[in-house]
Enzyme design. Structure first.
Site, short mmCIF file in Angstrom:
data_model
loop_
_atom_site.label_atom_id
_atom_site.label_comp_id
_atom_site.label_asym_id
_atom_site.label_seq_id
_atom_site.Cartn_x
_atom_site.Cartn_y
_atom_site.Cartn_z
N CYS A 2 9.02 51.98 147.76
CA CYS A 2 8.16 52.57 148.78
C CYS A 2 7.61 53.86 148.17
CB CYS A 2 8.95 52.92 150.03
SG CYS A 2 9.91 51.54 150.67
N ARG A 27 3.46 50.73 145.12
CA ARG A 27 4.92 50.74 145.17
C ARG A 27 5.46 50.05 146.41
NH1 ARG A 27 7.27 55.13 141.59
NH2 ARG A 27 9.10 54.02 142.28
N TRP A 73 7.78 49.13 151.75
CA TRP A 73 8.12 47.77 151.34
C TRP A 73 9.40 47.47 152.10
CZ3 TRP A 73 11.99 45.06 148.70
CH2 TRP A 73 11.60 43.87 148.11
N ASN A 99 12.81 56.75 151.04
CA ASN A 99 12.90 55.62 150.11
C ASN A 99 14.37 55.40 149.82
OD1 ASN A 99 10.17 55.60 149.92
ND2 ASN A 99 10.05 56.38 147.82
N GLY A 100 14.77 54.14 149.71
CA GLY A 100 16.18 53.85 149.40
C GLY A 100 16.83 53.11 150.55
N GLU A 480 8.74 34.68 130.13
CA GLU A 480 7.84 35.72 130.62
C GLU A 480 6.52 35.11 131.11
OE1 GLU A 480 7.69 38.48 131.76
OE2 GLU A 480 5.57 38.96 131.56
N LYS A 484 5.15 35.65 134.89
CA LYS A 484 3.84 36.25 135.20
C LYS A 484 3.05 35.29 136.08
CE LYS A 484 3.98 39.36 134.38
NZ LYS A 484 4.78 40.38 133.80
N GLU A 487 4.52 35.07 139.68
CA GLU A 487 4.39 36.35 140.39
C GLU A 487 3.06 36.49 141.12
OE1 GLU A 487 6.12 40.64 138.94
OE2 GLU A 487 5.25 39.35 137.44
N HIS A 503 17.52 16.89 128.30
CA HIS A 503 18.83 16.94 128.97
C HIS A 503 18.70 17.03 130.49
CE1 HIS A 503 20.89 17.07 125.17
NE2 HIS A 503 20.15 18.09 124.78
N LYS A 601 6.11 47.42 142.90
CA LYS A 601 6.10 47.77 141.48
C LYS A 601 7.47 48.13 140.95
CE LYS A 601 4.25 48.58 137.50
NZ LYS A 601 4.04 47.38 136.68
C1 AGP Z 1 7.15 42.23 135.99
O1 AGP Z 1 5.90 41.66 136.06
C2 AGP Z 1 7.83 42.39 137.26
N1 AGP Z 1 7.05 43.06 138.23
C3 AGP Z 1 9.29 42.77 137.26
O2 AGP Z 1 10.01 41.67 136.82
C4 AGP Z 1 9.71 44.02 136.44
O3 AGP Z 1 9.55 43.77 135.07
C5 AGP Z 1 11.17 44.38 136.76
O4 AGP Z 1 11.29 44.63 138.14
C6 AGP Z 1 11.68 45.55 135.98
O5 AGP Z 1 10.93 46.71 136.22
P1 AGP Z 1 11.07 47.96 135.28
O6 AGP Z 1 10.55 47.57 133.93
O7 AGP Z 1 10.25 49.02 135.93
O8 AGP Z 1 12.53 48.31 135.23
#
Ligand code: AGP
Length: 606
Positions: A2, A27, A73, A99-100, A480, A484, A487, A503, A601
């Site tokens: 957040c 965020r 969030w 936040n938290g 990865e 991506k 996501e 397998h 984020k």
């Molecule tokens: C990546 O596209 C993601 N949004 C997510 O997996 C991210 O890499 C992960 O949350 C780690 O974030 P950080 O690199 O800020 O620690």
């Protein structure tokens, strides 16, 4: 997760808060709100949706010289107007943004409930507002300290009190909070992005620290009420770094920035003469580097996948056993911390709670941990014993791109250092350095192929489910790529080792399930080709990410050709077209690319 902003000074707080919130929206973006303290007392406005929805709901004249704002969030309670922040006390005297997560919120809520407090939301934050309002302390600082002694969990909070209109009181424990120092005005934010328009003079609060912020300055102090003399530092960031700069999406802007950002990252770090890297920030001399017998890499999500190819790079280049583990799992299995293992935390934001906790676990057990972190001065960067800053510049899109490329390069630099104090020859070190030097140009060549990659992506966007396959160095690339893709396109994308298909997963292959195959030109090319034949034999279609000179059985197979580098460094480049593939698939599907659903984020809660 957040975003928090706060303002106190001579301007009207409302536009400052709204502008700050828009910069922090990446965020968290399911609801937002502000509280502004003016001549009519505190006025609170909250709204579900984006900051622009909040802005549209505000009265034309909303003025006050102090205020706090939040973009959320959801964690406790769904995204509703009632659950948005600021949360307030019953009489609305106290407003809080947070936040938290407050772990003991349920217990505190029950107690307050028993005393007749009427709750207006399902949030954990609301208890803070009620507790501050009910504190018997005579000052706002005293009331906040009172409350902090009763809550458990993680937080960054900012508190506004009608009885003390000349100040904001803020506190940090496990969630970032920064003060921005202006000219007879002060700012508060959970992220530098909200401050750069106003000031580059900042103070990073530490865990356990509080601050009183007034128009004329600030005072930082500890939970024990001792002053902690903090001196503002200057940050090297301007509006252009955090703006869209004419691009439609941050994600594409960040992908296209890579040639120049990588060049910047490498500047001054390569030592051609001795075939090694200069990494002073590691705080490790040759003897110490030689002493480690293992490397363990800790990160989450995409950072973990890059950690996996970092581990294979370190094993290949330095011949030390290395592995990567999700930081989110690591700390919960009571890990054995070995004194001769070098632990490496990898994170773009430097604020990911799971990774930060893993760092603490390593340190608590006497381990040595360094960080590969992008955000300077972030929690993880500060907690580690040393590290390599990634220098990718701010990354705003939720889907991480350039920071991952920089992580890959960071691991290559670390591998060089570890290798050169062992058996890696000068010639091999120089070979890798030449490879690193060619990366910016090679990325540029991949980016020039964007129109073709966009066509391939449009072809994949219709599939409900996809496989991404690769082997050894190519497998983390496939992971990865799938990450991506899922996501931002919301398509089911699963990564497998090409060797594992037979397998089990092969049972799923048919004409509706395309596979993206990572096919580097290396010692495993023939084996990868064999796995691809098995897919085609089951009527599965393929898209191949490969190197020049690799001959496919069916020349009509859609392929994206990536320039060849040294085999150890190839994964870094093979990942770049997958960023564009995901971007263009999501664009075809009309999704909100920079703010995908259900994600934020940086994940500052567990
Ligand atoms: C990546 O596209 C993601 N949004 C997510 O997996 C991210 O890499 C992960 O949350 C780690 O974030 P950080 O690199 O800020 O620690």
């Amino acid at each position: 997760m957040c975003g928090i902003v706060g303002y106190i000074g001579n301007q009207n707080a409302t536009p400052v808060l709204i502008e700050g919130l828009s910069r922090l929206e990446y965020r968290g973006y399911d609801s937002a709100g502000i509280a502004v303290l003016g001549s009519r007392g505190t006025q609170v406005f909250r709204s579900v949706g984006r900051v622009r929805d909040l802005e549209a709901s505000l009265p034309r004249r909303l003025a006050g010289k102090a205020g706090i704002g939040h973009t959320r969030w959801a964690t406790h309670g769904p995204a509703t107007e009632d659950n948005a922040h600021p949360q307030t006390s019953e009489d609305r005297r106290i407003s809080v943004v947070h936040n938290g997560i407050i772990d003991n919120a349920a217990t505190l809520r029950e107690r307050l409930d028993a005393r007749g407090v009427k709750f207006a939301s399902e949030t954990d934050t609301e208890v803070i507002a009620h507790l501050v309002a009910r504190s018997e302390a005579s000052t706002l600082e005293g009331a906040v300290l009172d409350v902090l002694s009763r809550i458990a969990g993680t937080y960054a909070i900012a508190v506004l009190d009608e009885r003390h209109p000349d100040r904001l009181v803020v506190a940090r424990h496990g969630s970032p909070l920064i003060l921005g120092v202006g000219d007879r005005e002060m700012f508060v934010a959970s992220d530098l992005a909200a401050l750069v328009r106003h000031t580059t003079s900042v103070v990073h609060l530490d865990d356990g620290e509080l601050a009183t912020v007034t128009a004329s300055g600030f005072r930082t102090f500890s939970r024990e009420e001792e002053n902690t003399a903090k001196v503002p530092t200057s940050v090297d960031l301007d509006l252009e770094d955090v703006g869209l700069g004419g691009y439609r999406h941050y994600m594409r802007k960040e992908i296209l920035e890579q040639p120049s950002s990588v060049e910047r990252m490498l500047r001054g770090r390569l030592d051609e003469r001795f075939g090694t890297a200069r990494l002073d920030g590691l705080n490790l001399g040759p003897r110490e580097l030689r002493w480690f017998r293992r490397v363990k890499i800790l990160g989450c999500g995409s950072a973990h996948y890059v950690g996996q190819f970092g581990a294979s790079m370190i094993e290949e280049v330095a011949r030390i056993p290395a592995d990567a583990e999700p930081a989110s799992e690591f700390r919960y299995r009571n890990p054995i911390i070995e004194p001769d293992t070098l632990y490496v935390a990898v994170s773009q934001s430097g604020e990911t709670a799971d990774t930060a906790f893993a760092v603490q676990e390593v340190k608590r057990k006497g381990g040595q941990i360094v960080g590969l972190v992008n955000v300077v001065g972030s929690t993880i960067a500060r907690e580690c014993d040393g590290g390599i800053y990634l220098h990718a510049g701010p990354e705003v899109a939720v889907a991480s791109t350039k920071a991952l490329t920089h992580m890959g390069i960071g691991f290559a630099l670390l591998a060089l250092c570890l290798g050169r104090v062992r058996d890696l020859s000068i010639a091999d070190g120089q070979r890798l350095i030449a490879g690193l030097r060619s990366i910016p140009d090679q990325i540029q060549q991949i980016l020039a192929d964007e129109p073709h990659i966009a066509e391939v992506a449009a072809g994949l966007a219709g599939a409900q489910s996809l496989f991404f396959i690769g082997r050894v160095r190519g497998f983390p690339v496939a992971r990865e790529g799938a990450q991506k893709f899922k996501e931002i396109s919301y398509r089911h994308a699963e990564a497998y080792q090409a060797s594992e298909l037979k397998h089990g997963p092969l049972a799923l292959i048919d004409e509706n399930l395309p596979t993206v195959a990572i096919l580097p030109d290396d010692e495993l090319t023939d084996r990868n080709l064999a796995a691809m034949q098995q897919i085609v034999a089951r009527r599965g279609s393929l898209v191949v990410i490969t190197h020049p000179g690799v001959t496919l059985d069916d020349p009509e197979t859609p392929r994206v050709t990536v320039p060849k580098n040294e085999r150890e460094l190839d994964p870094i480049l093979l990942t770049v077209p997958l960023q564009l593939l995901a971007y263009h698939a999501a664009l075809t599907l009309g999704h909100d690319i920079d703010k995908p659903r259900n994600l934020a984020k940086s994940v500052t809660v567990e």
